[in-house]
Design a protein around this motif. Structure first.
Motif, short mmCIF file in Angstrom:
data_model
loop_
_atom_site.label_atom_id
_atom_site.label_comp_id
_atom_site.label_asym_id
_atom_site.label_seq_id
_atom_site.Cartn_x
_atom_site.Cartn_y
_atom_site.Cartn_z
N SER A 180 35.96 43.77 148.42
CA SER A 180 35.00 44.17 149.44
C SER A 180 33.61 44.09 148.83
CB SER A 180 35.28 45.59 149.96
OG SER A 180 35.12 46.53 148.92
N PHE A 181 32.63 43.71 149.64
CA PHE A 181 31.29 43.45 149.11
C PHE A 181 30.24 43.83 150.15
CE2 PHE A 181 27.62 40.61 148.78
CZ PHE A 181 27.27 40.75 147.45
N SER A 182 29.25 44.60 149.73
CA SER A 182 28.14 44.95 150.61
C SER A 182 26.85 44.88 149.81
CB SER A 182 28.32 46.36 151.20
OG SER A 182 28.37 47.33 150.16
N ALA A 183 25.73 44.63 150.49
CA ALA A 183 24.46 44.46 149.81
C ALA A 183 23.35 45.17 150.58
CB ALA A 183 24.12 42.98 149.67
N ARG A 184 22.41 45.72 149.84
CA ARG A 184 21.20 46.32 150.40
C ARG A 184 20.02 45.61 149.75
NH1 ARG A 184 19.62 51.74 152.40
NH2 ARG A 184 17.39 51.99 152.06
N VAL A 185 19.09 45.12 150.58
CA VAL A 185 17.94 44.34 150.10
C VAL A 185 16.66 45.06 150.48
CG1 VAL A 185 16.77 42.11 150.18
CG2 VAL A 185 19.26 42.21 150.42
N SER A 186 15.75 45.20 149.52
CA SER A 186 14.44 45.79 149.81
C SER A 186 13.37 45.06 149.02
CB SER A 186 14.43 47.28 149.48
OG SER A 186 14.69 47.50 148.11
N SER A 187 12.16 44.97 149.60
CA SER A 187 11.08 44.23 148.97
C SER A 187 9.76 44.70 149.57
CB SER A 187 11.26 42.73 149.21
OG SER A 187 10.11 42.01 148.81
N PRO A 188 8.65 44.56 148.83
CA PRO A 188 7.35 44.84 149.44
C PRO A 188 7.03 43.90 150.59
CG PRO A 188 7.18 44.75 147.04
CD PRO A 188 8.54 44.24 147.40
N ARG A 189 7.69 42.73 150.60
CA ARG A 189 7.47 41.74 151.65
C ARG A 189 8.67 41.69 152.59
NH1 ARG A 189 6.06 40.30 146.84
NH2 ARG A 189 8.05 39.31 146.40
N PRO A 190 8.47 41.30 153.86
CA PRO A 190 9.59 41.27 154.81
C PRO A 190 10.71 40.34 154.36
CG PRO A 190 7.49 41.11 155.96
CD PRO A 190 7.17 40.99 154.51
N VAL A 191 11.93 40.73 154.68
CA VAL A 191 13.11 39.91 154.40
C VAL A 191 13.28 38.94 155.57
CG1 VAL A 191 15.59 39.93 153.94
CG2 VAL A 191 14.16 41.84 153.16
N SER A 192 13.12 37.65 155.31
CA SER A 192 13.20 36.66 156.39
C SER A 192 14.64 36.44 156.85
CB SER A 192 12.61 35.32 155.94
OG SER A 192 11.26 35.48 155.58
N LYS A 193 15.52 36.21 155.86
CA LYS A 193 16.92 35.94 156.20
C LYS A 193 17.76 36.05 154.94
CE LYS A 193 16.26 30.93 155.71
NZ LYS A 193 16.44 29.59 156.29
N VAL A 194 19.06 36.19 155.14
CA VAL A 194 20.03 36.17 154.05
C VAL A 194 21.15 35.22 154.45
CG1 VAL A 194 21.67 37.50 152.67
CG2 VAL A 194 19.51 38.54 153.34
N GLU A 195 21.40 34.23 153.59
CA GLU A 195 22.46 33.25 153.86
C GLU A 195 23.53 33.35 152.79
OE1 GLU A 195 20.43 29.52 153.96
OE2 GLU A 195 19.68 29.81 156.00
N SER A 196 24.71 32.80 153.09
CA SER A 196 25.80 32.87 152.12
C SER A 196 26.76 31.71 152.32
CB SER A 196 26.56 34.20 152.27
OG SER A 196 27.65 34.25 151.39
N ASN A 197 27.51 31.39 151.25
CA ASN A 197 28.59 30.42 151.37
C ASN A 197 29.84 31.05 151.95
OD1 ASN A 197 29.02 32.07 149.12
ND2 ASN A 197 30.16 30.49 148.03
N CYS A 198 29.81 32.37 152.13
CA CYS A 198 30.93 33.11 152.73
C CYS A 198 30.47 33.69 154.08
CB CYS A 198 31.38 34.25 151.82
SG CYS A 198 31.82 33.73 150.15
N SER A 199 31.42 34.02 154.93
CA SER A 199 31.08 34.59 156.24
C SER A 199 30.55 36.01 156.06
CB SER A 199 32.31 34.62 157.14
OG SER A 199 32.76 33.32 157.40
#
Length: 766
Positions: A180-199
């Protein structure tokens, strides 16, 4: 001929105590913190020792390791490796529970986890934490990879084994534990998109500014590939500096006791310089032709890539092509000048290349390349294509570093399980750039991006200077910067010693020369420590320093190496970050009864990147299975006899599956068909083959040609219009060869217009 068939009864270990792997990823800007929880359960009637050999990113700083049994948590300590091993063995022999985590001595992206004395019916939860930097891709995405596939590494004869325990690899469909895998992304700049080779499940933003988001793997993910995330921020190319406060309990003046700064630099080069492309250079291409390159037609993709590369080289340069497996070959005895004749000779040989050279021994061809004298005024550019199944990683990287003054090295990791330590190490020590091609990625766009880097003028005379307030000194922990590329990030870690006011500022200046033009970039930053960074920056800095010291130790081995080794152990123990000379050790010294009975070892399998030629007929349990094995036409009898006569275990399936077979020939796509017809000078010839590649008849193409336009000019114009009209989405792949064609057109048209002639290039002997 029909394929050779037979049925084989396969016996597999009856117990796999690893039940599940849970991974939580937190990304802050371009730094990732990964927490993996491995859940074990002993369902046998005897006490177990479970051994799990698995991959991690090669530049990861493993900084926490603990075990929970029932309500008891044991946090591991970092100790000198031999001391940790002895403590682990002593614990097991006395009936105590113990846990050992150690890094491979040959490759920093392979770890071994030993879970000892797990009594019958007992469960244990192992928590592993590491931090890593995210590399910038050609399209400005930040790449995170969770390695799930570990292919056995080929160990050349006469070299040390990479680990004391064997790698146990099975096809992904047989991996008996879940992920099982989960991710949290944060940055001073907006997150445009997140892509993956997995669904993935849809990206969920956590605030209106879209600077925080979460994402996780979709349900039903199979353990059949590395999990790759590409994270895109708006305005990503902003230089930054993060100052992190030292550890309160550590002594001031030490690495962990002082503040550490992490500088992210994005040099911007003058546009006038960047618009020019080098017309010289020695381009050496080194292609992996081991048996595993036959999977997913990797070798076919590599052949197509070499076609594009050869068509895109500038006139006046030199080139050669090497290929390797258990042995190596080269097309020319030494690099030759690029011309129509040498290009055609090379392409003819490339077309016949298959994944048929056995193992993966990259050291010998590299040594041969470096033994060749450099050509004056032709900077050497080395392109390495491999699936990375190399056992002597550190030895290979050390060789590249030793020769770093004579060339730039651009590396490409192909397929699932490519060694990140090898691919990143080649580029880092060779002053080049690394790319990874996985899943359904097309190799060509990434390779052409690296060729554009290689054609950029080399940045030389790089220096970094610091301007800090009085009373503050700096100790740079990173190795000197040896390469700068337009739009690519350079990281610097430095320790700041001394006192300053909270409002104080510092400044770092990077100076360099590009095509004879002196340039510099500056970054002003606050010395006030950032909040909520934990010790992430310190641990990354410690890992950077450890890697530099390990490389120094390898180079100096046999002369004063003990001093460097002692320094590595000291930094590793102080920072709590893994190294090749240390290991994490945890022992349960509670009051519980000693574990009774003989200890049974179970090697936990990891996923391997095996082709799907293994077909299950019946599978009642993991302990017994029937398989039909289908040999491809042309598989030699020796391979068949070796398989039938062997005492098969599941960890040896790879030996059969990796047997090199000729890839299926698929029709060449229209773009590559057109590109294959281009001449070395950049032009096309008006002939039936060109007409067919454009989807026209010879009559249609020739009838519309103006009488005043010569045939080669007309053919080249048609080819360029087709590229721009039908293949604009693949412009990254053909941009350089199109520039060469336009340059050719300008030369011919300008000369004929000036003199009022209609002389063709072949008449001029060009």
């Amino acid at each position: 001929p029909p394929p050779f068939l037979f049925i084989l009864f396969l016996s597999v270990s009856v117990s796999v105590p690893l039940k599940s792997v849970e991974v939580e990823l937190e990304v802050r800007d371009h730094v990732a913190t990964v927490v993996s929880t491995l859940n074990y359960e002993n369902k046998e009637d005897k006490p177990l020792e479970a051994v799990f050999v698995f991959p991690l990113p090669g530049d990861a700083a493993v900084c926490h390791f603990s075990a929970t049994i029932g309500q008891t948590q044991i946090v591991a300590e970092v100790k000198e490796k031999q001391e940790a091993r002895e403590e682990y063995d002593d614990a097991l022999s006395s009936g105590q529970q113990a846990f050992l985590l150690e890094e491979s001595e040959q490759s920093p992206d392979i770890f071994s986890l030993s879970v000892g004395s797990l009594p019958p019916g007992e469960s244990a939860s192992i928590r592993l934490e590491y931090v890593t930097e995210l590399a910038v891709q050609a399209d400005d995405g930040l790449r995170f990879c969770l390695p799930a596939v570990l292919n056995p590494r080929y160990q050349p004869q006469g070299t040390e084994t990479a680990l004391q325990v064997p790698v146990t690899s099975v096809p992904a469909s047989l991996v008996p534990y879940s992920l099982s895998f989960s991710a949290r992304v944060s940055s001073p700049r907006p997150v445009s998109k997140v892509e993956s080779n997995c669904s993935l499940d849809p990206l969920q933003y956590l605030n209106p500014e879209q600077t925080q988001a979460t994402v996780k793997l979709a349900a039903g993910h199979k353990f059949d590939r590395d999990v790759e995330l590409l994270i895109y921020y708006k305005d990503a190319h902003q230089p930054t500096a993060v100052v992190e406060a030292g550890q309160a309990s550590a002594k001031p003046g030490t690495l962990m006791g002082d503040p550490v700064v992490m500088m992210s630099l994005y040099p911007e080069f003058p546009q006038a310089v960047m618009s020019s492309v080098a017309s010289c250079g020695e381009f050496v291409f080194l292609l992996d032709r081991s048996g595993s390159m036959g999977q997913e037609n990797r070798i076919g993709s590599a052949r197509n890539t070499l076609l594009l590369l050869l068509k895109s080289l500038p006139m006046g340069c030199y080139f050669n092509i090497y290929s390797f497996g258990s042995s190596y070959q080269h097309i020319f005895p030494k690099s030759v000048e690029y011309s129509q004749k040498t290009m055609e000779e090379a392409l003819k040989t490339v077309e016949e290349m298959g994944a048929d050279l056995g193992g993966t021994e990259i050291l010998n061809p590299l040594e041969h390349i470096y033994s060749q004298p450099c050509i004056p005024n032709q900077p050497r550019q080395l392109f390495v294509f491999t699936d990375g199944e190399v056992g002597n990683t550190k030895e290979v990287i050390s060789l590249v570093k030793k020769n770093s003054g004579s060339h730039r090295c651009f590396s490409f990791g192909i397929g699932e399980g490519a060694s990140s330590a090898l691919i990143n190490g080649l580029a880092k020590e060779g002053g080049g750039h690394a790319q990874f091609i996985t899943g359904t990625d097309r190799m060509q766009p990434k390779v052409m991006q690296s060729l554009r880097f290689a054609l950029q003028p080399a940045v030389v005379d790089i220096s970094v200077t610091w301007d800090l307030p009085k009373g503050v000194s700096v100790t740079v922990l990173s190795p000197p910067i040896t390469a700068l590329f337009q739009g690519q990030r350079s990281l610097i870690y430095a320790q700041l010693t001394g006192e300053s006011s909270k409002a104080a500022e510092g400044c770092v200046t990077v100076k360099y020369s590009l095509a004879g033009h002196p340039s510099q970039n500056q970054l002003h930053f606050s010395l006030k420590p950032a909040e909520d960074t934990g010790l992430t920056v310190h641990r990354l800095a410690a890992r950077t320093l450890i890697c530099s010291l390990e490389m120094e130790e390898k180079e100096r081995r046999g002369e004063q190496d003990e001093g460097v080794k002692k320094k590595v152990v000291e930094v590793s123990v102080q920072s709590g970050v893994s190294s090749v000379f240390t290991a994490f050790i945890a022992v349960n010294k509670g009051d519980g009864e000693a574990v009774q009975g003989p200890l049974v070892r179970r090697n936990v399998p990891t996923s391997s990147d095996c082709p799907t030629i293994l077909m299950s007929v019946s599978q009642t349990s993991l302990s017994h299975a029937f398989y039909i094995l289908t040999f491809a036409p042309g598989t030699n009898s020796r391979s068949k006899r070796a398989l039938v006569g062997s005492d098969w275990r599941i960890n040896l399936t790879y030996m059969f599956l990796m047997a090199g077979t000729a890839p299926k020939q698929t029709p060449r796509d229209p773009l590559l068909q057109l590109v294959s017809l281009q001449k070395a000078s950049g032009c096309w010839v008006l002939d039936p083959a060109l007409a067919a590649s454009l989807g026209k008849t010879s009559e249609e193409v020739e009838n519309l040609k103006l009488a005043s336009v010569n045939q080669e000019v007309w053919a080249t114009i048609l080819a360029l219009i087709w590229l721009h009209g039908f293949k604009v989405d693949a412009q990254d792949e053909w941009q350089l060869l199109a520039m060469k064609a336009v340059s050719w057109l300008r030369c011919v048209e300008a000369g004929n217009a000036l003199l009022g002639c209609n002389v063709q290039k072949d008449v001029l002997g060009l």
